[in-house]
Design an enzyme around this catalytic site. Structure first.
Site, PDB file in Angstrom:
ATOM      1  N   SER A 173      -6.783  -1.660   3.331  1.00 26.06           N
ATOM      2  CA  SER A 173      -8.085  -2.046   2.786  1.00 26.06           C
ATOM      3  C   SER A 173      -7.874  -2.757   1.447  1.00 26.06           C
ATOM      4  O   SER A 173      -7.218  -3.783   1.406  1.00 26.06           O
ATOM      5  CB  SER A 173      -8.981  -0.806   2.643  1.00 26.06           C
ATOM      6  OG  SER A 173     -10.267  -1.160   2.200  1.00 26.06           O
ATOM      7  N   HIS A 200      -9.778  -4.037   6.238  1.00 28.65           N
ATOM      8  CA  HIS A 200     -11.206  -3.983   5.925  1.00 28.65           C
ATOM      9  C   HIS A 200     -11.620  -5.291   5.263  1.00 28.65           C
ATOM     10  O   HIS A 200     -11.175  -5.607   4.161  1.00 28.65           O
ATOM     11  CB  HIS A 200     -11.515  -2.817   4.988  1.00 28.65           C
ATOM     12  CG  HIS A 200     -11.307  -1.472   5.609  1.00 28.65           C
ATOM     13  ND1 HIS A 200     -11.240  -0.317   4.862  1.00 28.65           N
ATOM     14  CD2 HIS A 200     -11.172  -1.085   6.905  1.00 28.65           C
ATOM     15  CE1 HIS A 200     -11.059   0.720   5.672  1.00 28.65           C
ATOM     16  NE2 HIS A 200     -11.008   0.272   6.910  1.00 28.65           N
ATOM     17  N   ASP A 296      -9.748   6.142   5.887  1.00 30.58           N
ATOM     18  CA  ASP A 296      -9.732   5.533   7.212  1.00 30.58           C
ATOM     19  C   ASP A 296      -8.285   5.407   7.685  1.00 30.58           C
ATOM     20  O   ASP A 296      -7.431   4.912   6.956  1.00 30.58           O
ATOM     21  CB  ASP A 296     -10.402   4.157   7.168  1.00 30.58           C
ATOM     22  CG  ASP A 296     -10.608   3.554   8.546  1.00 30.58           C
ATOM     23  OD1 ASP A 296     -10.680   4.329   9.528  1.00 30.58           O
ATOM     24  OD2 ASP A 296     -10.716   2.321   8.645  1.00 30.58           O
TER      25      ASP A 296
END
Length: 357
Positions: A173, A200, A296
């Site tokens: 991310s 992301h 995540d």
């Protein structure tokens, strides 16, 4: 309190961003600037903790301003980008130059729709405020020997997979684009596995990221397409705004993209990809979790390990821009190895050789 310098040539946008940021009690706007030249002077005067930096400005644009900031006294910078192809390409270049993250303006340079990204802007500024940049930021260099490569459009030729083959999956991310540029170019074009990546990123930017990585790498990098058959030595990046899963059909790995919401608030979701791979028992998996906020990927890694064999590499704290996602994997006892970002590619190749032995 995080002190922010807001840089934008539009008075409307400066006021709007200031209003959004000051709605959070942890943020104060130390000042504003109308262009890059003015911003560099304000940085010396105000010493802000974080800068929000527009890309398209007169006098000195955002990219040139960012270069000068990173070359002298690096500060965490969040880029503010328009949702155009040119804006996306320049944004990816800015992440390469050292920007922490970016926020996309939903409908061009002046838009009331910016309210849609208020929470995202606040979140990314708060995250940037916790980042400690380590000295001068050096741009990622191209490989010494490089062949001209064009952006990849359309599916790859499928290759039938044999039982016992391997695949590589990567989740990242905040800080991920720059981290990927320190991993993928080190993988050989003869790589005997496909690579699936969730970064992301909102819709409209992942194609630019894939094209840039493809330009830097020996392996072929592209934005994944629905129904595409995966191929050894190819890297597939989940499109922004869509979840990516991988299944097995008649001996071939097939990519599926969908818009369904999942338990993860992210789309694309690392957990979603990894959980789809967990059912592929015929494959040895090498999973890599790199820099990023939150957790995540943790549940996805649990699924991989529960339903089959796999090796998990987590990025070390020392090289992570945000030590969140890898920290979660490590704290849950799921990491087989913890590596500095510059050692991850070599670790991947080492584990591939071990698992083939």
């Amino acid at each position: 309190m995080i002190r922010v310098l807001v840089v934008d040539d539009s008075a409307f946008m400066r006021n709007m961003i200031t209003k959004f940021l000051t709605s959070n009690h942890e943020i104060a706007v130390a000042g504003t600037a109308r262009n890059g030249e003015e911003a560099l002077q304000k940085i010396k005067e105000l010493r802000p903790d974080v800068i929000t930096l527009d890309i398209e400005m007169p006098v000195m644009n955002g990219k040139e301003t960012l270069k000068r900031i990173m070359a002298s006294d690096p500060l965490p910078v969040v880029m503010v980008s328009s949702l155009t192809q040119q804006g996306a390409d320049i944004t990816i270049e800015c992440l390469e130059l050292g920007a922490i993250d970016f926020v996309a303006k939903p409908s061009g340079s002046i838009s009331i729709d910016l309210y849609k990204v208020r929470d995202m802007l606040i979140e990314k500024v708060l995250t940037a405020g916790r980042v400690k940049l380590k000295g001068r930021q050096v741009p990622i260099s191209k490989p010494a020997i490089e062949t001209a490569k064009q952006p990849i459009v359309g599916g790859s030729d499928s290759v039938r997979f044999r039982a016992g083959k391997q695949l590589i999956c990567i989740g990242t991310s905040t800080g991920g684009p720059r981290a990927l540029q320190r991993v993928l170019p080190k993988l050989p074009k003869t790589l005997k596995a496909p690579v699936f990546i969730v970064q992301h990123m909102p819709k409209g930017f992942t194609a630019s990221l894939a094209n840039r990585l493809n330009h830097l790498s020996e392996v072929t990098v592209k934005e994944a397409e629905n129904g595409e058959r995966a191929k050894d030595g190819w890297v597939y990046i989940a499109p922004g705004g869509k979840n990516m899963a991988v299944g097995l059909e008649k001996g071939e790995l097939v990519i599926t993209l969908d818009d369904r919401d999942t338990e993860s608030r992210h789309k694309p979701s690392v957990d979603y990809l990894f959980q789809s791979l967990a059912s592929l028992r015929e494959f040895e998996k090498i999973a890599v979790i790199m820099t990023g906020m939150g957790s995540d990927g943790t549940e996805g890694v649990k699924g991989l390990l529960k339903h089959g064999s796999g090796t998990v590499i987590a990025e070390a704290a020392e090289s992570s821009v945000v030590f969140g996602m890898p920290k979660s994997v490590i704290n849950n006892g799921l990491a087989n190895d913890i590596k500095h970002v510059d050692e991850i590619a070599a670790a991947i190749m080492t584990y591939m050789k071990k698992e083939r032995a």
